[in-house]
Scaffold this active site. Structure first.
Site, PDB file in Angstrom:
ATOM      1  N   ASP A   3      50.475  -8.180  29.921  1.00  0.00           N
ATOM      2  CA  ASP A   3      49.995  -8.975  31.043  1.00  0.00           C
ATOM      3  C   ASP A   3      50.281 -10.442  30.692  1.00  0.00           C
ATOM      4  O   ASP A   3      50.512 -10.781  29.527  1.00  0.00           O
ATOM      5  CB  ASP A   3      48.496  -8.723  31.225  1.00  0.00           C
ATOM      6  CG  ASP A   3      47.891  -9.587  32.303  1.00  0.00           C
ATOM      7  OD1 ASP A   3      48.527  -9.769  33.354  1.00  0.00           O
ATOM      8  OD2 ASP A   3      46.775 -10.097  32.090  1.00  0.00           O
ATOM      9  N   ASP A  60      44.065  -8.146  29.583  1.00  0.00           N
ATOM     10  CA  ASP A  60      42.649  -8.527  29.554  1.00  0.00           C
ATOM     11  C   ASP A  60      41.840  -7.896  30.673  1.00  0.00           C
ATOM     12  O   ASP A  60      40.614  -8.017  30.698  1.00  0.00           O
ATOM     13  CB  ASP A  60      42.529 -10.052  29.672  1.00  0.00           C
ATOM     14  CG  ASP A  60      42.933 -10.547  31.057  1.00  0.00           C
ATOM     15  OD1 ASP A  60      42.055 -10.994  31.807  1.00  0.00           O
ATOM     16  OD2 ASP A  60      44.126 -10.467  31.403  1.00  0.00           O
ATOM     17  N   THR A  86      43.191  -3.882  35.717  1.00  0.00           N
ATOM     18  CA  THR A  86      44.502  -3.530  36.280  1.00  0.00           C
ATOM     19  C   THR A  86      45.498  -3.215  35.171  1.00  0.00           C
ATOM     20  O   THR A  86      46.442  -2.445  35.383  1.00  0.00           O
ATOM     21  CB  THR A  86      45.068  -4.665  37.154  1.00  0.00           C
ATOM     22  OG1 THR A  86      45.224  -5.853  36.377  1.00  0.00           O
ATOM     23  CG2 THR A  86      44.154  -4.932  38.337  1.00  0.00           C
ATOM     24  N   MET A 130      35.833  -9.752  44.869  1.00  0.00           N
ATOM     25  CA  MET A 130      35.228  -8.958  43.807  1.00  0.00           C
ATOM     26  C   MET A 130      34.153  -8.018  44.340  1.00  0.00           C
ATOM     27  O   MET A 130      33.711  -7.101  43.650  1.00  0.00           O
ATOM     28  CB  MET A 130      34.663  -9.867  42.715  1.00  0.00           C
ATOM     29  CG  MET A 130      35.751 -10.538  41.883  1.00  0.00           C
ATOM     30  SD  MET A 130      35.107 -11.690  40.654  1.00  0.00           S
ATOM     31  CE  MET A 130      34.355 -10.559  39.493  1.00  0.00           C
ATOM     32  N   GLY A 131      33.744  -8.225  45.588  1.00  0.00           N
ATOM     33  CA  GLY A 131      32.771  -7.329  46.205  1.00  0.00           C
ATOM     34  C   GLY A 131      33.365  -5.982  46.554  1.00  0.00           C
ATOM     35  O   GLY A 131      32.644  -5.054  46.912  1.00  0.00           O
ATOM     36  N   SER A 146      53.009  -8.578  35.439  1.00  0.00           N
ATOM     37  CA  SER A 146      51.954  -9.479  35.880  1.00  0.00           C
ATOM     38  C   SER A 146      51.761  -9.460  37.389  1.00  0.00           C
ATOM     39  O   SER A 146      52.717  -9.308  38.152  1.00  0.00           O
ATOM     40  CB  SER A 146      52.295 -10.915  35.436  1.00  0.00           C
ATOM     41  OG  SER A 146      51.379 -11.846  35.981  1.00  0.00           O
ATOM     42  N   GLY A 147      50.525  -9.675  37.799  1.00  0.00           N
ATOM     43  CA  GLY A 147      50.215  -9.897  39.196  1.00  0.00           C
ATOM     44  C   GLY A 147      50.403 -11.348  39.589  1.00  0.00           C
ATOM     45  O   GLY A 147      50.158 -11.727  40.737  1.00  0.00           O
ATOM     46  N   GLY A 148      50.851 -12.175  38.627  1.00  0.00           N
ATOM     47  CA  GLY A 148      51.146 -13.576  38.889  1.00  0.00           C
ATOM     48  C   GLY A 148      52.530 -13.748  39.498  1.00  0.00           C
ATOM     49  O   GLY A 148      53.119 -12.806  40.022  1.00  0.00           O
ATOM     50  N   LYS A 167      50.783  -2.057  38.429  1.00  0.00           N
ATOM     51  CA  LYS A 167      51.226  -2.113  37.029  1.00  0.00           C
ATOM     52  C   LYS A 167      51.573  -0.725  36.511  1.00  0.00           C
ATOM     53  O   LYS A 167      52.544  -0.564  35.758  1.00  0.00           O
ATOM     54  CB  LYS A 167      50.169  -2.793  36.163  1.00  0.00           C
ATOM     55  CG  LYS A 167      50.052  -4.288  36.467  1.00  0.00           C
ATOM     56  CD  LYS A 167      49.111  -5.018  35.542  1.00  0.00           C
ATOM     57  CE  LYS A 167      49.064  -6.497  35.910  1.00  0.00           C
ATOM     58  NZ  LYS A 167      48.179  -7.276  35.020  1.00  0.00           N
ATOM     59  N   ASP A 189      48.583 -13.600  32.662  1.00  0.00           N
ATOM     60  CA  ASP A 189      47.404 -14.448  32.814  1.00  0.00           C
ATOM     61  C   ASP A 189      46.280 -14.011  31.893  1.00  0.00           C
ATOM     62  O   ASP A 189      45.880 -12.840  31.886  1.00  0.00           O
ATOM     63  CB  ASP A 189      46.918 -14.418  34.261  1.00  0.00           C
ATOM     64  CG  ASP A 189      47.920 -15.047  35.220  1.00  0.00           C
ATOM     65  OD1 ASP A 189      48.717 -15.879  34.777  1.00  0.00           O
ATOM     66  OD2 ASP A 189      47.891 -14.689  36.414  1.00  0.00           O
TER      67      ASP A 189
END
Length: 238
Positions: free
Chosen positions: A32, A191, A194, A64-65, A121-123, A170, A34
Site C-alpha cells: 500500500d 495499514d 482494504t 465511515m458510517g 493503492s487507492g491513491g 486490491k 498511503d
C-alpha cells in the site's frame, strides 16, 4: 546499537516461521502507499493543499458510517477538492511526502532476492509515480487511481476502470498480477482493512502500523509491525 535494533530483535522472535518462509521465497511483494510506503494520506494532503481539508474530513467521517461505497466517497472527495494539473505539479515540487523509514532498504532487499515489487493503492498515480521513481519502482509497477483532466489541466473525473477505484479492488489487482505474471507466493503490506482484504490472493498479509495503528488490522494480520526494519532483518539473513 542503532535506534531500531532493539525493536528488530524483539520483533524477530515474534515472526512466525511460515511468514518468514514466505518472505524469503515470495515472487511478488505488494505495498500500500498511503500511511505505508509514505507517512501521509495522499488525498488528505491534496485537500490541505487545496484548502478543503475540513470539508473532506467531514465527508470521510460520513463515509465511515458504512453508507457510502469507496467509489462514491472517492468521487465526492475529488468533487470537493477539484484538483488541477497545476496543483498536482505544485504539490510534487513544493510539498513532497515523506517516505516511511526502512521502506527504501526493504525494496532493495526484496529485489536482491529476485522478488518483484509493486505498489497497489487507492491513491492517485500522478502523486505516487514520482515517489515510486525515487526507489526505482517503474510506473508499470504502480496500480492506482487515475485522475482525468481536460486540455487546460482542469479536473474532469477519475478512471472508473482502475482496480482500486471500487471496493475489493486490491484483491482484484493482486489476482490480476498473479494471473498475468504467474506469480506463486505473494505478500501484501498495508495499514488498512482494504489491504488485509487482498489476502487471498496474497499468501500472507503484513499489517504495518508505523504511521497509523489500527487494532482491527493488527488482529487480522499474519504478522504486524511498526517498523520495516523488522522485515528487512529477515531478508538480510537469507
Amino acid at each position: 546499537m542503532a535506534p531500531h535494533d532493539k525493536t528488530i530483535s524483539v520483533a524477530k522472535k515474534a515472526i512466525p516461521s511460515n511468514v518468514r518462509h514466505i518472505l524469503l521465497n515470495c515472487d511478488c511483494a505488494c505495498f500500500d502507499v498511503d500511511s505505508t510506503m509514505l507517512t501521509c494520506e495522499g488525498i488528505d494532503e491534496m485537500a490541505r493543499f487545496a484548502g478543503k481539508y475540513e470539508e473532506v474530513k467531514a465527508l470521510t467521517r460520513k463515509a465511515m458510517g458504512g453508507n457510502m461505497s469507496f467509489r462514491q466517497c472517492l468521487k465526492e472527495r475529488l468533487d470537493i477538492i477539484q484538483p488541477s494539473t497545476h496543483m498536482i505539479n505544485d504539490m510534487i515540487e513544493n510539498k513532497p511526502p515523506t517516505m516511511s523509514p526502512g521502506f527504501r532498504e526493504l525494496v532493495a532487499a526484496f529485489r536482491s532476492q529476485g522478488t518483484a515489487v509493486y505498489l497497489v493503492s487507492g491513491g492517485f498515480d500522478c502523486l505516487i509515480v514520482p515517489e515510486a521513481a525515487k526507489v526505482d519502482i517503474p510506473p508499470n509497477n504502480v496500480i492506482a487511481n487515475r485522475i482525468i483532466f481536460d486540455e487546460q489541466g482542469r479536473y474532469l473525473g477519475f478512471d472508473k476502470t482502475k482496480f482500486t477505484s471500487e471496493n475489493g479492488g486490491k484483491a482484484r489487482a493482486l489476482q490480476y498480477l498473479k494471473d498475468t505474471f504467474s506469480f506463486g507466493r505473494m505478500v501484501m503490506f498495508g495499514d488498512g482493512m482494504t489491504d488485509a482484504e487482498a489476502r487471498p490472493p496474497a499468501d500472507i498479509f503484513i499489517g504495518f502500523g508505523g504511521n497509523v495503528k489500527r487494532e482491527v488490522v493488527k488482529e487480522v494480520s499474519d504478522y504486524y509491525t511498526t517498523s520495516f526494519y523488522s522485515i528487512l532483518e529477515v531478508l538480510q539473513q537469507n
